[in-house]
Each structure stands twice: as C-alpha cells, then as structure tokens.
Design an enzyme around this catalytic site. Sequence first.
Site, PDB file in Angstrom:
ATOM      1  N   LYS A 246       0.826  -1.201   0.000  1.00 35.07           N
ATOM      2  CA  LYS A 246       0.000   0.000   0.000  1.00 35.07           C
ATOM      3  C   LYS A 246       0.867   1.262   0.000  1.00 35.07           C
ATOM      4  O   LYS A 246       2.036   1.220   0.385  1.00 35.07           O
ATOM      5  CB  LYS A 246      -0.883   0.021   1.258  1.00 35.07           C
ATOM      6  CG  LYS A 246      -2.066  -0.908   1.213  1.00 35.07           C
ATOM      7  CD  LYS A 246      -2.963  -0.691   2.422  1.00 35.07           C
ATOM      8  CE  LYS A 246      -4.152  -1.621   2.392  1.00 35.07           C
ATOM      9  NZ  LYS A 246      -5.086  -1.357   1.286  1.00 35.07           N
ATOM     10  N   ARG A 320     -11.029 -10.703   0.450  1.00 34.07           N
ATOM     11  CA  ARG A 320     -11.921 -11.637  -0.245  1.00 34.07           C
ATOM     12  C   ARG A 320     -11.381 -13.070  -0.202  1.00 34.07           C
ATOM     13  O   ARG A 320     -12.144 -14.015  -0.270  1.00 34.07           O
ATOM     14  CB  ARG A 320     -12.171 -11.146  -1.676  1.00 34.07           C
ATOM     15  CG  ARG A 320     -10.960 -11.128  -2.542  1.00 34.07           C
ATOM     16  CD  ARG A 320     -11.156 -10.251  -3.784  1.00 34.07           C
ATOM     17  NE  ARG A 320     -11.138  -8.828  -3.451  1.00 34.07           N
ATOM     18  CZ  ARG A 320     -11.403  -7.860  -4.316  1.00 34.07           C
ATOM     19  NH1 ARG A 320     -11.724  -8.138  -5.554  1.00 34.07           N
ATOM     20  NH2 ARG A 320     -11.367  -6.589  -3.932  1.00 34.07           N
TER      21      ARG A 320
HETATM   22  N1  BES Z   1      -8.536  -3.246   3.542  1.00 31.10           N
HETATM   23  C1  BES Z   1      -8.576  -2.768   2.219  1.00 31.10           C
HETATM   24  C2  BES Z   1      -9.795  -1.899   1.940  1.00 31.10           C
HETATM   25  C3  BES Z   1      -9.959  -0.641   2.746  1.00 31.10           C
HETATM   26  C4  BES Z   1      -9.676   0.589   2.192  1.00 31.10           C
HETATM   27  C5  BES Z   1     -10.506  -0.673   4.023  1.00 31.10           C
HETATM   28  C6  BES Z   1      -9.862   1.740   2.919  1.00 31.10           C
HETATM   29  C7  BES Z   1     -10.686   0.486   4.751  1.00 31.10           C
HETATM   30  C8  BES Z   1     -10.392   1.684   4.196  1.00 31.10           C
HETATM   31  C9  BES Z   1      -8.600  -3.942   1.240  1.00 31.10           C
HETATM   32  O1  BES Z   1      -7.933  -5.084   1.650  1.00 31.10           O
HETATM   33  C10 BES Z   1      -7.934  -3.508  -0.023  1.00 31.10           C
HETATM   34  O2  BES Z   1      -6.770  -3.226   0.028  1.00 31.10           O
HETATM   35  N2  BES Z   1      -8.672  -3.477  -1.116  1.00 31.10           N
HETATM   36  C11 BES Z   1      -8.138  -3.115  -2.373  1.00 31.10           C
HETATM   37  C12 BES Z   1      -8.708  -4.035  -3.433  1.00 31.10           C
HETATM   38  C13 BES Z   1      -8.032  -3.970  -4.780  1.00 31.10           C
HETATM   39  C14 BES Z   1      -6.589  -4.402  -4.677  1.00 31.10           C
HETATM   40  C15 BES Z   1      -8.792  -4.833  -5.756  1.00 31.10           C
HETATM   41  C16 BES Z   1      -8.515  -1.667  -2.652  1.00 31.10           C
HETATM   42  O3  BES Z   1      -9.596  -1.242  -2.265  1.00 31.10           O
HETATM   43  O4  BES Z   1      -7.707  -0.955  -3.231  1.00 31.10           O
HETATM   44 MN    MN Z   2      -5.863  -5.041   1.190  1.00 32.14          MN
END
Ligand code: BES
Ligand code: MN
Length: 469
Positions: A246, A320
């Site tokens: 991230k 997921r």
């Molecule tokens: N935990 C995150 C989503 C999230 C974002 C929760 C902001 C709380 C606040 C999740 O695991 C994630 O990283 N999702 C990705 C999915 C993508 C890689 C398809 C995202 O949202 O960017």
């Molecule tokens: Mn994630």
Amino acid sequence: MFPLLLTDQLDDERTWVFPIGISGSLSHDLGEIEAEIAALAEGLDKAGEIRLFPRPLRRPAKALLVGIGAGDESDWRAAGAAISRAVSDNEPLQIMLGEQVAMRALAEGLWLGGYRYRDAREEPRSAEIQLMTTTPQAYAESLARAHTTAVAAWFARDLANAPASLKNPDWLAEEIVGAAAKRTGVTVRIRTGAELERFGGLRAVGAASKFPPCLVEMSWHPAGATTHVALVGKGITFDSGGISIKTRPGMKNMKIDMSGAAAVAAATLGAADLNLPVRVTALLPLAENAVGAAAYRPGDVLTHYDGSTTETTNSDAEGRLVLADALGYAAAELSADVIVDVATLTGAAEIALGTRIAALFSHDDELAGALTEAGRSAGEAMWRLPLPDDYREYLRSEVADRHSSPTRGAGAVAAALYLSEFLGDQAANWAHIDMAGPSWAAETDLEITRGATGWGARTLLRYLEGLSA
Ligand code: BES
Ligand code: MN
Ligand code: ZN
C-alpha cells in the site's frame, strides 16, 4: 461503561438537562426558572445543539438545553451524544424527560458519545447520568437493550482501535475467548495450523506474518431457536497490502481491517446478553497481511475451502481470499438460514458512498430490507448496490477458476461478485456488507467518536433482535 439510572425523583443537586423539540415539552414544575428556560428554548430546533442557561442558579446548580429536532430515533441519539460531550466527565446530570422519549436511542447516544478507547490516556466518564421520568419502569427494557448495544459497540471499537503492535490473530482470538467466557452459552472454537489445511486463502494471506492465522468460530445456540444466522467478519489485524504494498496514506489506518470480525463477534455476544432465541454462528478468519519472504505473490494460485481456485492478481485484495474460505465453510457445513458477511473490503466502497454509508449487496430483497431497516434504526446507514451477472467476466482467469482483483471499475461490486461465488445454493440467502468507508472516523461526529467506529455491531444486533421479535 458509566451508569445510566432511571428515576422519578427530582435531584436539584445535579445539573438539569432539558430536551427541546417539537415533541419535547417542559412537563415539570420548574418554579422560578420556568419562564427563562422557555425563552432560552426559542428557536432551538437542531438535534444535538446545546444551550447553557446563562446565569448562575442555586438549585439546580446549572441547567442546559439540548435540541431533539423532530424527535425521531436519530435525533434522540444525537442529543444523547451531545449531552455526553457537553459536560465534564464527573458532572452529575439529570435529564428531564417529558411524555415522549425514544429512550433506547437517547441512552445509546449518551453511551456512544461518551466512548473513549480504553487504553487511551484519558479516563472515560464515570459519573452516573440520571434519566428523570414519571414512569421509570416503562423504560427499563429499552435501557437494558441500549446497554447491550453500547457494550457491543464499545467492544468492537476497543478491538479495532487496538494497535497492531498488540493486536495479532492470537491476541484477537484470546480477547474474544475472554469476552465469551463472561457469558453463559457462548462457545468458541479456534482452528490453527493443520486444521486450516482446506483454508488456502487464509493460509496464503497469513503466510508472511510472524503471527500465524487462525479461524475463530463462535456460537450462540439457545434451546428452542428456530432461525440460524451465520455471520462472517473479515479479520485482517493489519493490512500492509503485502507484496502489492500500500501507499503510506493508504496504510496508516489499516489496523482497523479487522472491524468486520469485531462487529460480528460483538453482535453475537449481544445476542447472548439479550438471550435472543436465535442461533448465531460467527466466523472470524484472522490473519495479518504482511510483507516477507514467505508472502504469497501476485500470480499465485491457491485452493479455497470449496475446492475452487483463485489467481491472486494483487496481494492487497486479501480480504476476499479469507472470506472465500469462511463463506465456503459456512455454506457447506453450517446449514444456516441466512449468511451475512461484513468486511472493510474495498476502497471503492468508500469512494462510492463516503464515510457514513456502507454498501450492501444481496440477491434477497427481504434480507436486504431487514438489514437496511436494522441499520436505520441503529443509526448506521447502508445503500444497496447491484450484483450484475454480466460483470462476472471481470473475474475470469486463464489459470484458475477466477482471479482476485479486477481493474475494470466497480471495485466494490466486483468484490461482492467474487464472494458470491463461494456460497453455492446459499447465495440466495446471503448478504455482503462492505463497511470500508464508515469503519473509521477522522473526526468526532455525534455518536461517532474519532477513530475506529465499531460500525456494524449495532446493525447486526438490531437485525438479530428483529428475527426474534
Ligand atoms: N482493507 C482494504 C480496503 C480498505 C480501504 C478498508 C480503505 C478500509 C479503508 C482492502 O484489503 C484492499 O486493500 N482493497 C483493495 C482491493 C483492490 C486491490 C482490488 C482496494 O480497495 O484498493
Ligand atoms: Mn488489502
Ligand atoms: Zn484489507
């Protein structure tokens, strides 16, 4: 949690609080200050707005007014939260209630607004707040329900606010075991190591962490229960994104990525506290999505509980993967009437709906309606998004049954479609709630205290209550 006490005894040693709104009236004999209170109440129509009585009083020591707007549940909840915040923590209060009061919402607001993270340096409020009414007995049940709701929300907030330096899967599982041990009839089973053999998603996501993953299965199974609800909560104790790491701002709050797990655990404990005649099985797949030599990679193929495979195109789409196993397990083994999963799943849900509304997905109109209504009543908003079959092609992979992170837009929808693949026949009575937006509050707002919000605990508890009503 500080005590709230129902009373019909006026106590003029305390600060008096007068709710003001179209359904609120000054139904007490206030003697000399009556006219001044009425004048001060002029134009006070916004729920949660506070006005202080401007001159020193002898008895009571102090008085303040709080708006209750039109007097619906959300107004009373806002008023309660505003009262909690308007006075110092040791100030003795008496809230003067007239004929009409949404007692549960008021009490929830008082407690939720008074929340502080238990490990924070600041002590939480300790002084009792009195609720003055001519018919205290009539409100005992509402107050007890509010108490259970607030305990659930505080528990979920405490877990999510805990830093990941403390909160690894074992720690979280032990917190839940400890909370369950304080109730009668709640059992917990924890699967680790070889018991997770079939949970390929959970094992992959947890592989790089120093702290191993686990699956918590918590059960409330009262005699005579007719409905069986399975609740599944995403429990990533920290989401670094893994190898698909991230950004700095994107990672900063990721200790809250187990908020779904916290919500389902809190609601299950709440069902036991209220002795609800509903069977509840909560599944919490817990793992840390870390970076390391043992990390799962983009392009890896893993096998889920149901035997199907996923190509993991982005290691940050980890939620997921752990849910896929837990949902597959629930669908195959639990014979539940309803399956609801709650997850901080996609940033896309927050982009679509912001920080006060969660995304709801279901093929079942009745279930979607019941959850939306539970959320409305609890003060947690949801908006339903579609599960379009023709978007399933977004998931197509050359090397596995599907891949994990479509990039063609509709990120929250694509994630929901992905999850729906693991439910088999049970997809018809399943709902998915993406609470990535409302799980964290940058600022304090009404009953939400800045930080982890505990979102979902209140809605799920209300939903379970509705099933047994
Ligand atoms: N935990 C995150 C989503 C999230 C974002 C929760 C902001 C709380 C606040 C999740 O695991 C994630 O990283 N999702 C990705 C999915 C993508 C890689 C398809 C995202 O949202 O960017
Ligand atoms: Mn994630
Ligand atoms: Zn995540």
